[in-house]
Design an enzyme around this catalytic site. Sequence first.
Site, mmCIF file in Angstrom:
data_model
loop_
_atom_site.group_PDB
_atom_site.id
_atom_site.type_symbol
_atom_site.label_atom_id
_atom_site.label_comp_id
_atom_site.label_asym_id
_atom_site.label_seq_id
_atom_site.Cartn_x
_atom_site.Cartn_y
_atom_site.Cartn_z
ATOM 1 N N ASP A 95 0.786 -1.229 0.000
ATOM 2 C CA ASP A 95 0.000 0.000 0.000
ATOM 3 C C ASP A 95 0.825 1.289 0.000
ATOM 4 O O ASP A 95 0.372 2.322 0.477
ATOM 5 C CB ASP A 95 -0.899 0.003 1.239
ATOM 6 C CG ASP A 95 -0.110 -0.238 2.520
ATOM 7 O OD1 ASP A 95 1.112 0.008 2.518
ATOM 8 O OD2 ASP A 95 -0.709 -0.669 3.524
ATOM 9 N N GLU A 117 -0.446 -9.071 -1.073
ATOM 10 C CA GLU A 117 -1.021 -8.455 0.133
ATOM 11 C C GLU A 117 -2.214 -7.575 -0.254
ATOM 12 O O GLU A 117 -2.344 -6.420 0.144
ATOM 13 C CB GLU A 117 0.029 -7.653 0.918
ATOM 14 C CG GLU A 117 -0.320 -7.533 2.389
ATOM 15 C CD GLU A 117 0.712 -6.764 3.195
ATOM 16 O OE1 GLU A 117 1.651 -7.396 3.708
ATOM 17 O OE2 GLU A 117 0.589 -5.534 3.306
ATOM 18 N N GLU A 131 -2.035 5.183 2.943
ATOM 19 C CA GLU A 131 -1.984 3.761 2.565
ATOM 20 C C GLU A 131 -3.358 3.180 2.228
ATOM 21 O O GLU A 131 -3.472 2.338 1.332
ATOM 22 C CB GLU A 131 -1.309 2.943 3.679
ATOM 23 C CG GLU A 131 0.193 3.175 3.824
ATOM 24 C CD GLU A 131 0.543 4.439 4.606
ATOM 25 O OE1 GLU A 131 -0.371 5.103 5.150
ATOM 26 O OE2 GLU A 131 1.743 4.776 4.670
ATOM 27 N N HIS A 205 6.428 5.441 12.947
ATOM 28 C CA HIS A 205 6.839 6.300 11.840
ATOM 29 C C HIS A 205 5.705 6.881 11.008
ATOM 30 O O HIS A 205 5.929 7.745 10.187
ATOM 31 C CB HIS A 205 7.753 5.500 10.877
ATOM 32 C CG HIS A 205 7.001 4.457 10.089
ATOM 33 N ND1 HIS A 205 6.728 3.212 10.582
ATOM 34 C CD2 HIS A 205 6.454 4.475 8.853
ATOM 35 C CE1 HIS A 205 6.059 2.500 9.691
ATOM 36 N NE2 HIS A 205 5.872 3.255 8.628
ATOM 37 N N ARG A 207 2.828 8.662 8.875
ATOM 38 C CA ARG A 207 2.561 10.080 8.623
ATOM 39 C C ARG A 207 1.468 10.626 9.523
ATOM 40 O O ARG A 207 1.569 11.719 10.059
ATOM 41 C CB ARG A 207 2.158 10.276 7.156
ATOM 42 C CG ARG A 207 3.331 10.540 6.218
ATOM 43 C CD ARG A 207 2.831 10.653 4.776
ATOM 44 N NE ARG A 207 3.764 11.354 3.916
ATOM 45 C CZ ARG A 207 4.874 10.828 3.402
ATOM 46 N NH1 ARG A 207 5.229 9.608 3.699
ATOM 47 N NH2 ARG A 207 5.644 11.544 2.599
ATOM 48 N N HIS A 238 13.212 5.340 12.488
ATOM 49 C CA HIS A 238 13.032 5.522 11.041
ATOM 50 C C HIS A 238 13.795 6.771 10.582
ATOM 51 O O HIS A 238 13.900 7.746 11.337
ATOM 52 C CB HIS A 238 11.530 5.681 10.788
ATOM 53 C CG HIS A 238 11.108 5.625 9.355
ATOM 54 N ND1 HIS A 238 11.401 6.622 8.461
ATOM 55 C CD2 HIS A 238 10.394 4.699 8.667
ATOM 56 C CE1 HIS A 238 10.891 6.307 7.270
ATOM 57 N NE2 HIS A 238 10.273 5.146 7.374
HETATM 58 C C1 UD1 Z 1 6.795 4.934 3.429
HETATM 59 C C2 UD1 Z 1 5.388 4.529 2.991
HETATM 60 C C3 UD1 Z 1 4.667 3.862 4.151
HETATM 61 C C4 UD1 Z 1 5.498 2.723 4.755
HETATM 62 C C5 UD1 Z 1 6.904 3.208 5.072
HETATM 63 C C6 UD1 Z 1 7.768 2.040 5.491
HETATM 64 C C7 UD1 Z 1 4.251 5.999 1.390
HETATM 65 C C8 UD1 Z 1 3.525 7.255 1.185
HETATM 66 N N1 UD1 Z 1 4.642 5.719 2.648
HETATM 67 O O1 UD1 Z 1 6.654 5.901 4.466
HETATM 68 O O2 UD1 Z 1 3.442 3.327 3.681
HETATM 69 O O3 UD1 Z 1 4.876 2.308 5.950
HETATM 70 O O4 UD1 Z 1 7.485 3.793 3.897
HETATM 71 O O5 UD1 Z 1 8.887 2.454 6.187
HETATM 72 O O6 UD1 Z 1 4.511 5.285 0.446
HETATM 73 N N2 UD1 Z 1 14.357 8.391 4.329
HETATM 74 C C9 UD1 Z 1 15.732 8.307 4.203
HETATM 75 N N3 UD1 Z 1 16.296 7.109 3.822
HETATM 76 C C10 UD1 Z 1 15.568 5.999 3.592
HETATM 77 C C11 UD1 Z 1 14.158 6.072 3.734
HETATM 78 C C12 UD1 Z 1 13.585 7.273 4.091
HETATM 79 O O7 UD1 Z 1 16.429 9.281 4.416
HETATM 80 O O8 UD1 Z 1 16.131 4.944 3.282
HETATM 81 C C13 UD1 Z 1 13.740 9.679 4.730
HETATM 82 C C14 UD1 Z 1 13.707 10.694 3.567
HETATM 83 O O9 UD1 Z 1 13.914 11.976 4.099
HETATM 84 C C15 UD1 Z 1 12.258 10.570 3.071
HETATM 85 C C16 UD1 Z 1 11.538 10.335 4.387
HETATM 86 O O10 UD1 Z 1 12.391 9.451 5.129
HETATM 87 O O11 UD1 Z 1 11.823 11.742 2.413
HETATM 88 C C17 UD1 Z 1 10.164 9.734 4.262
HETATM 89 O O12 UD1 Z 1 10.168 8.625 3.371
HETATM 90 P P1 UD1 Z 1 8.809 8.229 2.580
HETATM 91 O O13 UD1 Z 1 9.063 7.020 1.753
HETATM 92 O O14 UD1 Z 1 8.240 9.421 1.911
HETATM 93 O O15 UD1 Z 1 7.787 7.920 3.724
HETATM 94 P P2 UD1 Z 1 7.835 6.872 4.891
HETATM 95 O O16 UD1 Z 1 7.374 7.567 6.106
HETATM 96 O O17 UD1 Z 1 9.127 6.165 4.898
HETATM 97 N N1 UDP Z 2 12.192 -3.477 10.150
HETATM 98 C C1 UDP Z 2 13.562 -3.554 9.953
HETATM 99 N N2 UDP Z 2 14.378 -2.718 10.681
HETATM 100 C C2 UDP Z 2 13.885 -1.827 11.565
HETATM 101 C C3 UDP Z 2 12.481 -1.736 11.728
HETATM 102 C C4 UDP Z 2 11.655 -2.577 11.004
HETATM 103 O O1 UDP Z 2 14.061 -4.361 9.172
HETATM 104 O O2 UDP Z 2 14.684 -1.112 12.187
HETATM 105 C C5 UDP Z 2 11.327 -4.362 9.339
HETATM 106 C C6 UDP Z 2 10.243 -5.119 10.073
HETATM 107 O O3 UDP Z 2 10.705 -6.370 10.523
HETATM 108 C C7 UDP Z 2 9.162 -5.272 9.006
HETATM 109 C C8 UDP Z 2 9.331 -4.034 8.163
HETATM 110 O O4 UDP Z 2 10.631 -3.525 8.424
HETATM 111 O O5 UDP Z 2 9.434 -6.396 8.188
HETATM 112 C C9 UDP Z 2 8.297 -3.010 8.514
HETATM 113 O O6 UDP Z 2 8.619 -1.824 7.899
HETATM 114 P P1 UDP Z 2 7.990 -0.442 8.341
HETATM 115 O O7 UDP Z 2 7.554 -0.517 9.756
HETATM 116 O O8 UDP Z 2 8.963 0.593 7.954
HETATM 117 O O9 UDP Z 2 6.769 -0.315 7.340
HETATM 118 P P2 UDP Z 2 5.243 -0.789 7.376
HETATM 119 O O10 UDP Z 2 5.202 -2.254 7.589
HETATM 120 O O11 UDP Z 2 4.579 -0.011 8.457
HETATM 121 O O12 UDP Z 2 4.717 -0.387 6.043
#
Ligand code: UD1
Ligand code: UDP
Length: 372
Positions: A95, A117, A131, A205, A207, A238
């Site tokens: 999602d 999923e 999501e 984490h 939003r 995160h």
């Molecule tokens: C995204 C997904 C969310 C999922 C989450 C898993 C969307 C809108 N959101 O949210 O559904 O639960 O990923 O973790 O698709 N960043 C880094 N390095 C990384 C990853 C992220 O620096 O490797 C920082 C960046 O500043 C980025 C911010 O995190 O802009 C947010 O990342 P983003 O993918 O927009 O949203 P998540 O909150 O990670």
């Molecule tokens: N996870 C990880 N390292 C971390 C935190 C979570 O590998 O420090 C894994 C966790 O086991 C799960 C996935 O990341 O498999 C969940 O990701 P996240 O919580 O970022 O996203 P969501 O599931 O909420 O979309």
Amino acid sequence: MKIMTVIGTRPEGIKMAPVIKQLASDPTIESVVVTTGQHREMLQTVFDVFDFQPDYDLKIMAPNQTLTQITSKVLLGMEAVLKKESPDLILVHGDTSTTMAASLSAFYHQIPIGHVEAGLRTWDKYSPFPEEMNRQLTDDMADLYFAPTKLSQDNLLKEHHSADQIFITGNTAIDALKYTVSNNYHHDVLAEVLPDSRIILLTMHRRENQGAPMQRVFETIKKEVEKHPDVEVVYPVHLSPRVQQMAKQVFADEPRVHLIAPLDVVDFHNLAARSYLIMTDSGGVQEEAPSLNKPVLVLRDETERPEGVTAGTLRLVGTDPKKVGQAMEELLDDTAIYQKMAQAPNPYGDGRAAERIVSICKKYLGSLVTNN
Ligand code: UD1
Ligand code: UDP
């Protein structure tokens, strides 16, 4: 048969890794893996652990990226890759905005879409945001639905998706655990806090939780840690800048809350397996914890994974300080309540979802050839 798998974030990488491995092991399939690069560092560790590299990286990540930026960059980037590769089927997961935008791109190019999923719902369009709409829109465009449970199948049927396109496969998160959890595991943080402490593993984490809800949850956790001298919190934070800032602001002066960098998935799963309690607003963690016999307090008002609540392993506490604090005290102070949650059965599958998904894709592509 050319099957393209598209991933963009850490959870998509982890939960699609078993499918990517299964595709790669089948000589009748040409597997192409695309990352949109919505995540960077957090996804790279997944490639390292599961030992595969994407064929394409759209490299779209920017600090504090907006939803519009993600969606438009994925659409543009995917167009070029789809034109070049012309896959017979694309597989997306879950999602995220990568999922929804990659599906839209495949739809524009009239390429069939398999949604892994599929069918998770809250039917509340802002919770979780974005999501819930990402997955509904993806399901509107999909041709094959890999529903992890009977409940997700029922959700899809309620929306009048065709029964013969829906398959209950289990959740690939359970498949992924087979690659990661081991008895010989060692991590420095664990050595620092064990053997005398009870570990609460925390992740937060989303939003919709950023800002005031996150602040009140963190403050409640801090109070409960102060009341329970044998408790240590490990929080792999995160990389989202808004989350990083809040975690540092609230927990800076609490030595029994360990703020650490995101863990690679082997570390995370093993730490989860050795923790006492998990508190999270993550989706994936809600599926993994029941397999590891860990009670989970879900820091969200609604969940699209109610199977775990019904099974008794997840408890929805939202972000209300009273509810969060009370639930923590019950689990930390009442062994009977703790044991009941810890021993609840895992409702999310048997670890063979990837095998089923690939076999269904092959049958589907075979039938397209026969019908043409
Ligand atoms: C995204 C997904 C969310 C999922 C989450 C898993 C969307 C809108 N959101 O949210 O559904 O639960 O990923 O973790 O698709 N960043 C880094 N390095 C990384 C990853 C992220 O620096 O490797 C920082 C960046 O500043 C980025 C911010 O995190 O802009 C947010 O990342 P983003 O993918 O927009 O949203 P998540 O909150 O990670
Ligand atoms: N996870 C990880 N390292 C971390 C935190 C979570 O590998 O420090 C894994 C966790 O086991 C799960 C996935 O990341 O498999 C969940 O990701 P996240 O919580 O970022 O996203 P969501 O599931 O909420 O979309």
